[in-house]
Design a protein around this motif. Sequence first.
Motif, PDB file in Angstrom:
ATOM      1  N   ILE A  72      -0.381 -57.184 -10.483  1.00 43.16           N
ATOM      2  CA  ILE A  72       0.841 -57.985 -10.588  1.00 43.16           C
ATOM      3  C   ILE A  72       2.067 -57.076 -10.541  1.00 43.16           C
ATOM      4  CG2 ILE A  72       2.152 -59.557 -12.083  1.00 43.16           C
ATOM      5  CD1 ILE A  72      -0.299 -60.766 -10.655  1.00 43.16           C
ATOM      6  N   GLY A  73       1.967 -55.891 -11.117  1.00 38.01           N
ATOM      7  CA  GLY A  73       3.075 -54.946 -11.090  1.00 38.01           C
ATOM      8  C   GLY A  73       3.416 -54.469  -9.683  1.00 38.01           C
ATOM      9  N   GLN A  74       2.484 -54.592  -8.758  1.00 39.90           N
ATOM     10  CA  GLN A  74       2.756 -54.207  -7.373  1.00 39.90           C
ATOM     11  C   GLN A  74       3.563 -55.274  -6.648  1.00 39.90           C
ATOM     12  OE1 GLN A  74       2.136 -51.057  -6.577  1.00 39.90           O
ATOM     13  NE2 GLN A  74       1.406 -51.074  -8.684  1.00 39.90           N
ATOM     14  N   PHE A  75       3.520 -56.493  -7.149  1.00 35.45           N
ATOM     15  CA  PHE A  75       4.276 -57.579  -6.527  1.00 35.45           C
ATOM     16  C   PHE A  75       5.704 -57.657  -7.038  1.00 35.45           C
ATOM     17  CE2 PHE A  75       0.009 -59.381  -5.743  1.00 35.45           C
ATOM     18  CZ  PHE A  75       0.124 -59.604  -4.385  1.00 35.45           C
ATOM     19  N   THR A  76       5.884 -57.407  -8.321  1.00 37.85           N
ATOM     20  CA  THR A  76       7.200 -57.596  -8.920  1.00 37.85           C
ATOM     21  C   THR A  76       7.353 -56.713 -10.147  1.00 37.85           C
ATOM     22  OG1 THR A  76       8.738 -59.217  -9.840  1.00 37.85           O
ATOM     23  CG2 THR A  76       6.424 -59.550 -10.344  1.00 37.85           C
ATOM     24  N   SER A  77       8.595 -56.426 -10.497  1.00 34.87           N
ATOM     25  CA  SER A  77       8.868 -55.737 -11.756  1.00 34.87           C
ATOM     26  C   SER A  77       9.609 -56.662 -12.718  1.00 34.87           C
ATOM     27  CB  SER A  77       9.683 -54.465 -11.494  1.00 34.87           C
ATOM     28  OG  SER A  77      10.914 -54.798 -10.892  1.00 34.87           O
ATOM     29  N   ASN A  78       9.746 -57.917 -12.335  1.00 30.49           N
ATOM     30  CA  ASN A  78      10.401 -58.922 -13.166  1.00 30.49           C
ATOM     31  C   ASN A  78       9.442 -59.342 -14.281  1.00 30.49           C
ATOM     32  OD1 ASN A  78      11.427 -61.322 -14.255  1.00 30.49           O
ATOM     33  ND2 ASN A  78      12.420 -61.864 -12.326  1.00 30.49           N
ATOM     34  N   GLU A  79       9.810 -59.046 -15.526  1.00 32.11           N
ATOM     35  CA  GLU A  79       8.930 -59.328 -16.653  1.00 32.11           C
ATOM     36  C   GLU A  79       8.651 -60.812 -16.818  1.00 32.11           C
ATOM     37  OE1 GLU A  79       9.659 -57.377 -20.402  1.00 32.11           O
ATOM     38  OE2 GLU A  79      10.708 -55.767 -19.342  1.00 32.11           O
ATOM     39  N   LEU A  80       9.627 -61.654 -16.540  1.00 36.11           N
ATOM     40  CA  LEU A  80       9.438 -63.096 -16.661  1.00 36.11           C
ATOM     41  C   LEU A  80       8.353 -63.579 -15.700  1.00 36.11           C
ATOM     42  CD1 LEU A  80      10.475 -65.644 -18.084  1.00 36.11           C
ATOM     43  CD2 LEU A  80      12.102 -65.913 -16.216  1.00 36.11           C
ATOM     44  N   VAL A  81       8.406 -63.115 -14.479  1.00 34.53           N
ATOM     45  CA  VAL A  81       7.403 -63.497 -13.482  1.00 34.53           C
ATOM     46  C   VAL A  81       6.033 -62.948 -13.882  1.00 34.53           C
ATOM     47  CG1 VAL A  81       6.697 -63.229 -11.068  1.00 34.53           C
ATOM     48  CG2 VAL A  81       9.083 -63.698 -11.639  1.00 34.53           C
ATOM     49  N   MET A  82       5.994 -61.690 -14.324  1.00 33.31           N
ATOM     50  CA  MET A  82       4.721 -61.093 -14.744  1.00 33.31           C
ATOM     51  C   MET A  82       4.092 -61.886 -15.880  1.00 33.31           C
ATOM     52  SD  MET A  82       5.331 -57.043 -14.903  1.00 33.31           S
ATOM     53  CE  MET A  82       5.806 -56.080 -13.510  1.00 33.31           C
ATOM     54  N   ASN A  83       4.897 -62.235 -16.879  1.00 33.94           N
ATOM     55  CA  ASN A  83       4.372 -62.993 -18.016  1.00 33.94           C
ATOM     56  C   ASN A  83       3.870 -64.358 -17.587  1.00 33.94           C
ATOM     57  OD1 ASN A  83       4.679 -61.119 -20.097  1.00 33.94           O
ATOM     58  ND2 ASN A  83       6.839 -61.626 -20.334  1.00 33.94           N
ATOM     59  N   ALA A  84       4.620 -65.034 -16.733  1.00 35.46           N
ATOM     60  CA  ALA A  84       4.198 -66.365 -16.280  1.00 35.46           C
ATOM     61  C   ALA A  84       2.880 -66.296 -15.515  1.00 35.46           C
ATOM     62  CB  ALA A  84       5.282 -66.991 -15.406  1.00 35.46           C
ATOM     63  N   VAL A  85       2.789 -65.363 -14.584  1.00 39.89           N
ATOM     64  CA  VAL A  85       1.569 -65.247 -13.775  1.00 39.89           C
ATOM     65  C   VAL A  85       0.366 -64.874 -14.640  1.00 39.89           C
ATOM     66  CG1 VAL A  85       0.457 -63.891 -11.940  1.00 39.89           C
ATOM     67  CG2 VAL A  85       2.767 -64.750 -11.623  1.00 39.89           C
ATOM     68  N   THR A  86       0.538 -63.896 -15.507  1.00 38.50           N
ATOM     69  CA  THR A  86      -0.599 -63.470 -16.320  1.00 38.50           C
ATOM     70  C   THR A  86      -1.019 -64.527 -17.329  1.00 38.50           C
ATOM     71  OG1 THR A  86       0.890 -62.253 -17.791  1.00 38.50           O
ATOM     72  CG2 THR A  86      -0.187 -61.009 -16.045  1.00 38.50           C
ATOM     73  N   ASN A  87      -0.060 -65.266 -17.888  1.00 37.00           N
ATOM     74  CA  ASN A  87      -0.429 -66.324 -18.821  1.00 37.00           C
ATOM     75  C   ASN A  87      -1.186 -67.451 -18.134  1.00 37.00           C
ATOM     76  OD1 ASN A  87       0.534 -65.280 -21.263  1.00 37.00           O
ATOM     77  ND2 ASN A  87       2.601 -65.968 -20.821  1.00 37.00           N
ATOM     78  N   ILE A  88      -0.699 -67.878 -16.996  1.00 36.40           N
ATOM     79  CA  ILE A  88      -1.381 -68.958 -16.272  1.00 36.40           C
ATOM     80  C   ILE A  88      -2.749 -68.489 -15.795  1.00 36.40           C
ATOM     81  CG2 ILE A  88      -1.308 -70.387 -14.188  1.00 36.40           C
ATOM     82  CD1 ILE A  88       1.785 -70.486 -14.626  1.00 36.40           C
ATOM     83  N   PHE A  89      -2.806 -67.298 -15.213  1.00 33.01           N
ATOM     84  CA  PHE A  89      -4.082 -66.765 -14.748  1.00 33.01           C
ATOM     85  C   PHE A  89      -5.062 -66.600 -15.905  1.00 33.01           C
ATOM     86  CE2 PHE A  89      -6.939 -63.257 -13.646  1.00 33.01           C
ATOM     87  CZ  PHE A  89      -7.469 -63.737 -12.464  1.00 33.01           C
ATOM     88  N   GLY A  90      -4.581 -66.086 -17.028  1.00 34.67           N
ATOM     89  CA  GLY A  90      -5.436 -65.907 -18.200  1.00 34.67           C
ATOM     90  C   GLY A  90      -6.001 -67.216 -18.720  1.00 34.67           C
ATOM     91  N   LEU A  91      -5.182 -68.256 -18.738  1.00 36.32           N
ATOM     92  CA  LEU A  91      -5.655 -69.562 -19.185  1.00 36.32           C
ATOM     93  C   LEU A  91      -6.719 -70.124 -18.251  1.00 36.32           C
ATOM     94  CD1 LEU A  91      -2.247 -71.146 -20.248  1.00 36.32           C
ATOM     95  CD2 LEU A  91      -4.085 -70.389 -21.757  1.00 36.32           C
ATOM     96  N   VAL A  92      -6.480 -70.022 -16.952  1.00 39.84           N
ATOM     97  CA  VAL A  92      -7.433 -70.553 -15.975  1.00 39.84           C
ATOM     98  C   VAL A  92      -8.748 -69.782 -16.030  1.00 39.84           C
ATOM     99  CG1 VAL A  92      -7.868 -70.830 -13.495  1.00 39.84           C
ATOM    100  CG2 VAL A  92      -5.670 -71.507 -14.448  1.00 39.84           C
ATOM    101  N   VAL A  93      -8.658 -68.462 -16.058  1.00 37.55           N
ATOM    102  CA  VAL A  93      -9.874 -67.647 -16.075  1.00 37.55           C
ATOM    103  C   VAL A  93     -10.638 -67.842 -17.385  1.00 37.55           C
ATOM    104  CG1 VAL A  93     -10.687 -65.248 -16.114  1.00 37.55           C
ATOM    105  CG2 VAL A  93      -9.055 -65.976 -14.407  1.00 37.55           C
ATOM    106  N   SER A  94      -9.944 -67.990 -18.484  1.00 36.59           N
ATOM    107  CA  SER A  94     -10.614 -68.246 -19.764  1.00 36.59           C
ATOM    108  C   SER A  94     -11.354 -69.575 -19.742  1.00 36.59           C
ATOM    109  CB  SER A  94      -9.604 -68.236 -20.912  1.00 36.59           C
ATOM    110  OG  SER A  94      -9.043 -66.969 -21.054  1.00 36.59           O
ATOM    111  N   PHE A  95     -10.718 -70.593 -19.194  1.00 40.59           N
ATOM    112  CA  PHE A  95     -11.386 -71.892 -19.092  1.00 40.59           C
ATOM    113  C   PHE A  95     -12.619 -71.796 -18.205  1.00 40.59           C
ATOM    114  CE2 PHE A  95     -12.057 -75.723 -16.544  1.00 40.59           C
ATOM    115  CZ  PHE A  95     -12.447 -76.598 -17.550  1.00 40.59           C
ATOM    116  N   LEU A  96     -12.445 -71.183 -17.029  1.00 43.99           N
ATOM    117  CA  LEU A  96     -13.563 -71.098 -16.089  1.00 43.99           C
ATOM    118  C   LEU A  96     -14.710 -70.239 -16.613  1.00 43.99           C
ATOM    119  CD1 LEU A  96     -11.717 -70.804 -12.673  1.00 43.99           C
ATOM    120  CD2 LEU A  96     -13.033 -72.744 -13.537  1.00 43.99           C
TER     121      LEU A  96
END
Length: 177
Positions: A72-96
């Motif tokens: 994710i750090g290779q795509f952006t250095s915007n912390e807001l975007v990083m947090n949003a992507v990792t939180n959503i991805f983490g929730l989906v992967v945890s569920f799956l």
Amino acid sequence: RTGSSPVPQLSANLQIAAACFVIMFVCWAFVSGLGLAVFGGRLAGISPDVIAAGIVSLFAYALFALAFGFLIGQFTSNELVMNAVTNIFGLVVSFLGGVWISLDLVGEPILTIAKFTPSYYYNDALHVAFDATGGGFVPAVLSNLGIVCLFALAVFAVGMALSRLKVGRMGVWNSSS
């Protein structure tokens, strides 16, 4: 700034990854130590092999999280975007992966998709270790954790490749967005 640096991009990325690994290791050690300190009394009847399997499983899964964060750090250095992507991805992967609900309750299509996530193998390693009535669970746990580490390696490799592309096309990607 990065493109004009005398340090090769591979070396710079490996240094960043190493620094992140140190932080991940300290966090893993702290969480593991805290868990043992707080819940140590409740672990009295559990085999040390099972406890070690849980701690090693957490380390392998933390390696995947580290690799995903690097990607994710290779795509952006915007912390807001990083947090949003990792939180959503983490929730989906945890569920799956069956962290929140048993995968026995989901249909076959979800179970098939779950097998393409590292959390499925992390969760399976924990279930194998904690459901074991005797010894002999170590090979099954290690095979599951090997798959989790392969996920981490694959994601890290994609992050390294994207970094190489980003440097090659410095005018196309803006690392501050």
